[in-house]
Design an enzyme around this catalytic site. Structure first.
Site, PDB file in Angstrom:
ATOM      1  N   ASP A  63       0.896  -1.237  -0.082  1.00  0.00           N
ATOM      2  CA  ASP A  63       0.068   0.102   0.204  1.00  0.00           C
ATOM      3  C   ASP A  63       0.886   1.368   0.128  1.00  0.00           C
ATOM      4  O   ASP A  63       1.746   1.468   0.811  1.00  0.00           O
ATOM      5  CB  ASP A  63      -0.853  -0.200   1.294  1.00  0.00           C
ATOM      6  CG  ASP A  63      -1.895   1.318   1.343  1.00  0.00           C
ATOM      7  OD1 ASP A  63      -1.350   2.184   0.818  1.00  0.00           O
ATOM      8  OD2 ASP A  63      -3.132   0.960   1.988  1.00  0.00           O
ATOM      9  N   ASN A  90       2.866   4.046 -10.695  1.00  0.00           N
ATOM     10  CA  ASN A  90       1.844   3.888 -11.474  1.00  0.00           C
ATOM     11  C   ASN A  90       0.697   3.824 -10.545  1.00  0.00           C
ATOM     12  O   ASN A  90      -0.420   4.292 -10.856  1.00  0.00           O
ATOM     13  CB  ASN A  90       1.957   2.520 -12.223  1.00  0.00           C
ATOM     14  CG  ASN A  90       0.354   2.336 -12.763  1.00  0.00           C
ATOM     15  OD1 ASN A  90       0.097   2.988 -13.731  1.00  0.00           O
ATOM     16  ND2 ASN A  90      -0.182   1.294 -12.275  1.00  0.00           N
ATOM     17  N   TYR A 156      -7.342  15.037  -8.171  1.00  0.00           N
ATOM     18  CA  TYR A 156      -6.702  13.789  -9.151  1.00  0.00           C
ATOM     19  C   TYR A 156      -5.897  14.761 -10.146  1.00  0.00           C
ATOM     20  O   TYR A 156      -4.884  14.640 -10.412  1.00  0.00           O
ATOM     21  CB  TYR A 156      -7.664  13.020  -9.808  1.00  0.00           C
ATOM     22  CG  TYR A 156      -7.333  11.997 -11.009  1.00  0.00           C
ATOM     23  CD1 TYR A 156      -6.657  10.975 -10.433  1.00  0.00           C
ATOM     24  CD2 TYR A 156      -7.030  12.517 -12.139  1.00  0.00           C
ATOM     25  CE1 TYR A 156      -5.836  10.061 -11.433  1.00  0.00           C
ATOM     26  CE2 TYR A 156      -6.481  11.662 -13.167  1.00  0.00           C
ATOM     27  CZ  TYR A 156      -6.151  10.421 -12.715  1.00  0.00           C
ATOM     28  OH  TYR A 156      -5.195   9.615 -13.649  1.00  0.00           O
ATOM     29  N   LYS A 160      -1.922  14.949 -10.592  1.00  0.00           N
ATOM     30  CA  LYS A 160      -1.214  14.432 -11.766  1.00  0.00           C
ATOM     31  C   LYS A 160      -0.178  15.477 -12.166  1.00  0.00           C
ATOM     32  O   LYS A 160       0.902  15.120 -12.858  1.00  0.00           O
ATOM     33  CB  LYS A 160      -2.218  13.874 -12.723  1.00  0.00           C
ATOM     34  CG  LYS A 160      -2.846  12.601 -12.443  1.00  0.00           C
ATOM     35  CD  LYS A 160      -2.137  11.556 -12.335  1.00  0.00           C
ATOM     36  CE  LYS A 160      -2.264  10.627 -11.529  1.00  0.00           C
ATOM     37  NZ  LYS A 160      -1.207   9.282 -11.387  1.00  0.00           N
ATOM     38  N   ILE A 189      -7.947   5.515 -20.772  1.00  0.00           N
ATOM     39  CA  ILE A 189      -7.852   4.209 -21.107  1.00  0.00           C
ATOM     40  C   ILE A 189      -8.603   3.218 -20.295  1.00  0.00           C
ATOM     41  O   ILE A 189      -8.934   3.592 -19.146  1.00  0.00           O
ATOM     42  CB  ILE A 189      -6.267   4.015 -20.339  1.00  0.00           C
ATOM     43  CG1 ILE A 189      -4.849   4.933 -20.850  1.00  0.00           C
ATOM     44  CG2 ILE A 189      -5.851   2.207 -20.685  1.00  0.00           C
ATOM     45  CD1 ILE A 189      -4.910   4.818 -22.386  1.00  0.00           C
ATOM     46  N   THR A 191      -9.795   0.786 -18.124  1.00  0.00           N
ATOM     47  CA  THR A 191      -9.347   0.260 -16.945  1.00  0.00           C
ATOM     48  C   THR A 191     -10.465   0.247 -15.978  1.00  0.00           C
ATOM     49  O   THR A 191     -11.438   0.882 -16.050  1.00  0.00           O
ATOM     50  CB  THR A 191      -8.089   0.864 -16.518  1.00  0.00           C
ATOM     51  OG1 THR A 191      -8.564   2.309 -15.793  1.00  0.00           O
ATOM     52  CG2 THR A 191      -6.776   0.825 -17.262  1.00  0.00           C
TER      53      THR A 191
HETATM   54  P1  NAP Z   1      -6.793   1.279 -11.863  1.00  0.00           P
HETATM   55  O1  NAP Z   1      -7.478   0.426 -12.770  1.00  0.00           O
HETATM   56  O2  NAP Z   1      -7.875   1.681 -10.740  1.00  0.00           O
HETATM   57  O3  NAP Z   1      -5.646   0.563 -10.929  1.00  0.00           O
HETATM   58  C1  NAP Z   1      -5.063   1.062 -10.207  1.00  0.00           C
HETATM   59  C2  NAP Z   1      -3.907   0.219  -9.551  1.00  0.00           C
HETATM   60  O4  NAP Z   1      -3.264   1.079  -8.187  1.00  0.00           O
HETATM   61  C3  NAP Z   1      -4.176  -0.945  -8.994  1.00  0.00           C
HETATM   62  O5  NAP Z   1      -3.521  -2.017  -9.205  1.00  0.00           O
HETATM   63  C4  NAP Z   1      -4.576  -0.860  -7.440  1.00  0.00           C
HETATM   64  O6  NAP Z   1      -4.374  -2.161  -6.855  1.00  0.00           O
HETATM   65  C5  NAP Z   1      -3.443   0.080  -7.154  1.00  0.00           C
HETATM   66  N1  NAP Z   1      -3.629   1.248  -6.010  1.00  0.00           N
HETATM   67  C6  NAP Z   1      -4.657   1.685  -5.487  1.00  0.00           C
HETATM   68  N2  NAP Z   1      -4.568   2.377  -4.548  1.00  0.00           N
HETATM   69  C7  NAP Z   1      -3.180   1.860  -4.084  1.00  0.00           C
HETATM   70  C8  NAP Z   1      -2.609   2.201  -2.960  1.00  0.00           C
HETATM   71  N3  NAP Z   1      -2.943   2.803  -1.953  1.00  0.00           N
HETATM   72  N4  NAP Z   1      -1.297   1.302  -2.781  1.00  0.00           N
HETATM   73  C9  NAP Z   1      -1.059   0.444  -3.603  1.00  0.00           C
HETATM   74  N5  NAP Z   1      -1.836   0.215  -4.937  1.00  0.00           N
HETATM   75  C10 NAP Z   1      -2.750   0.975  -5.012  1.00  0.00           C
HETATM   76  O7  NAP Z   1      -6.365   2.653 -12.429  1.00  0.00           O
HETATM   77  P2  NAP Z   1      -5.433   2.645 -13.957  1.00  0.00           P
HETATM   78  O8  NAP Z   1      -6.608   3.319 -14.856  1.00  0.00           O
HETATM   79  O9  NAP Z   1      -4.867   1.426 -14.335  1.00  0.00           O
HETATM   80  O10 NAP Z   1      -4.223   3.909 -13.474  1.00  0.00           O
HETATM   81  C11 NAP Z   1      -3.106   3.705 -13.352  1.00  0.00           C
HETATM   82  C12 NAP Z   1      -2.289   4.872 -13.372  1.00  0.00           C
HETATM   83  O11 NAP Z   1      -2.379   5.679 -14.565  1.00  0.00           O
HETATM   84  C13 NAP Z   1      -3.001   5.977 -12.372  1.00  0.00           C
HETATM   85  O12 NAP Z   1      -1.674   6.702 -11.682  1.00  0.00           O
HETATM   86  C14 NAP Z   1      -3.692   6.763 -13.197  1.00  0.00           C
HETATM   87  O13 NAP Z   1      -3.749   7.981 -12.675  1.00  0.00           O
HETATM   88  C15 NAP Z   1      -3.029   6.748 -14.372  1.00  0.00           C
HETATM   89  N6  NAP Z   1      -3.807   7.169 -15.589  1.00  0.00           N
HETATM   90  C16 NAP Z   1      -4.936   6.571 -16.044  1.00  0.00           C
HETATM   91  C17 NAP Z   1      -5.594   6.802 -16.882  1.00  0.00           C
HETATM   92  C18 NAP Z   1      -6.648   6.026 -17.341  1.00  0.00           C
HETATM   93  O14 NAP Z   1      -7.537   6.604 -18.339  1.00  0.00           O
HETATM   94  N7  NAP Z   1      -7.124   4.828 -17.100  1.00  0.00           N
HETATM   95  C19 NAP Z   1      -5.477   7.996 -17.682  1.00  0.00           C
HETATM   96  C20 NAP Z   1      -4.339   8.815 -17.147  1.00  0.00           C
HETATM   97  C21 NAP Z   1      -3.706   8.117 -16.188  1.00  0.00           C
HETATM   98  P3  NAP Z   1      -4.916  -2.448  -5.474  1.00  0.00           P
HETATM   99  O15 NAP Z   1      -6.261  -2.068  -5.480  1.00  0.00           O
HETATM  100  O16 NAP Z   1      -4.702  -3.824  -5.622  1.00  0.00           O
HETATM  101  O17 NAP Z   1      -4.107  -1.853  -4.548  1.00  0.00           O
END
Ligand code: NAP
Length: 260
Positions: A63, A90, A156, A160, A189, A191
């Site tokens: 965490d 990430n 958020y 960022k 993206i 997700t």
């Molecule tokens: P996601 O699907 O919600 O996945 C988030 C990941 O972060 C999961 O593996 C989660 O795992 C982990 N996480 C959350 N809180 C945590 C904590 N306190 N400690 C450790 N791990 C934690 O998000 P995503 O869309 O893949 O986003 C990943 C990154 O890309 C983020 O930084 C996000 O800001 C960035 N991003 C995403 C997008 C998009 O459109 N998806 C666009 C721009 C930037 P657990 O729940 O197992 O801890």
């Protein structure tokens, strides 16, 4: 031989979403992917799949709001593999979707604890090991909203923007140590993070998730939102030797979103 043979890569938040794709792609190129996150079942599933495809990976619970655990994890990984080459900051959370004046201090701080302080602490405790390994790479996962604004999830977007400049600061601080530091700026993206945002919007507006996704697609000149691998290949480029002259830079992967 892959591009990253036997490099040790710690990817925060790699139990699902973009981080999972990064762990898979780096392992395909020969890296030992250290899969981390809070959900052990998801993390172990990702590791099992990487190994069954011939890659190397191990799950460590993390965490990123737990400083002691971050310090301990970096030591555990270094003690076991005798090097740390890559840190991908990430892990991230979106936080509540409401206007700035409705945010509580606690809600704001939670988003910053994960997205900003979490990334800071991972860098803090990884850098000594990266130095002992002779240099390496750090990636900060920012967003298009680290560059432009939007009228939603204010904490958020602010977090960022912080990630974007953190990469530049660290690029300057650690260039002499052979550590390159860059930020990545994804457009939308598909997700769990985006799916959950759309589910919340759907509940609030009565629009279908599919309809809201179509609206998101239309915001990207290329005609659709991205997939996790689109970002993972950007990470692969930045951490590989082909990018040896790239540091302090911003890699925008957004289907043209910020171009208009
Ligand atoms: P996601 O699907 O919600 O996945 C988030 C990941 O972060 C999961 O593996 C989660 O795992 C982990 N996480 C959350 N809180 C945590 C904590 N306190 N400690 C450790 N791990 C934690 O998000 P995503 O869309 O893949 O986003 C990943 C990154 O890309 C983020 O930084 C996000 O800001 C960035 N991003 C995403 C997008 C998009 O459109 N998806 C666009 C721009 C930037 P657990 O729940 O197992 O801890």
């Amino acid at each position: 031989m892959g591009h990253l043979e036997n490099k040790v890569a710690i990817i925060t938040g790699s139990t699902y979403g973009i981080g999972e794709a990064i762990a898979r792609i780096l392992a395909k190129e020969g890296a030992i992917s250290i899969v981390t996150g809070r959900t052990q079942d998801e993390g172990k599933k990702v590791v099992g799949e990487i190994i069954s495809e011939g890659g190397k990976a191990e799950y460590f619970r993390l965490d990123v709001t737990d400083e002691k655990r971050i310090e301990e994890l970096m030591k555990q990984v270094y003690d076991k593999y005798r090097r740390i080459d890559i840190l991908v900051n990430n892990a991230g959370v979106a936080g509540p979707n409401k206007p700035t004046h409705e945010y509580t201090k606690r809600e704001w701080e939670w988003v910053f604890d994960v997205n900003v302080t979490g990334a800071f602490l991972c860098t803090k405790y990884a850098v000594p090991y990266l130095k002992m390994s002779g240099g390496g790479n750090i990636i900060y996962m920012s967003s298009i909203y680290g560059i432009i604004g939007a009228p939603d999830i204010p904490a958020y977007h602010a977090s960022k923007a912080a990630n974007r400049v953190m990469a530049k600061i660290d690029a300057l601080l650690y260039a002499k140590d052979g550590i390159r530091v860059n930020s990545i700026h994804p457009g939308f993206i598909w997700t769990p993070l985006v799916e959950n945002l759309l589910k919340e919007q759907s509940a609030a507006t009565g629009k279908s998730v599919e309809g809201l996704k179509n609206e998101l697609d239309a915001l990207h000149p290329i005609g659709h939102i991205g997939e996790p691998n689109d970002i993972a290949y950007g990470v692969l480029y930045l951490v590989s030797d082909e990018a040896k002259f790239v540091t302090g830079s911003e890699l925008i992967i957004d289907g043209g979103y910020t171009t208009t």
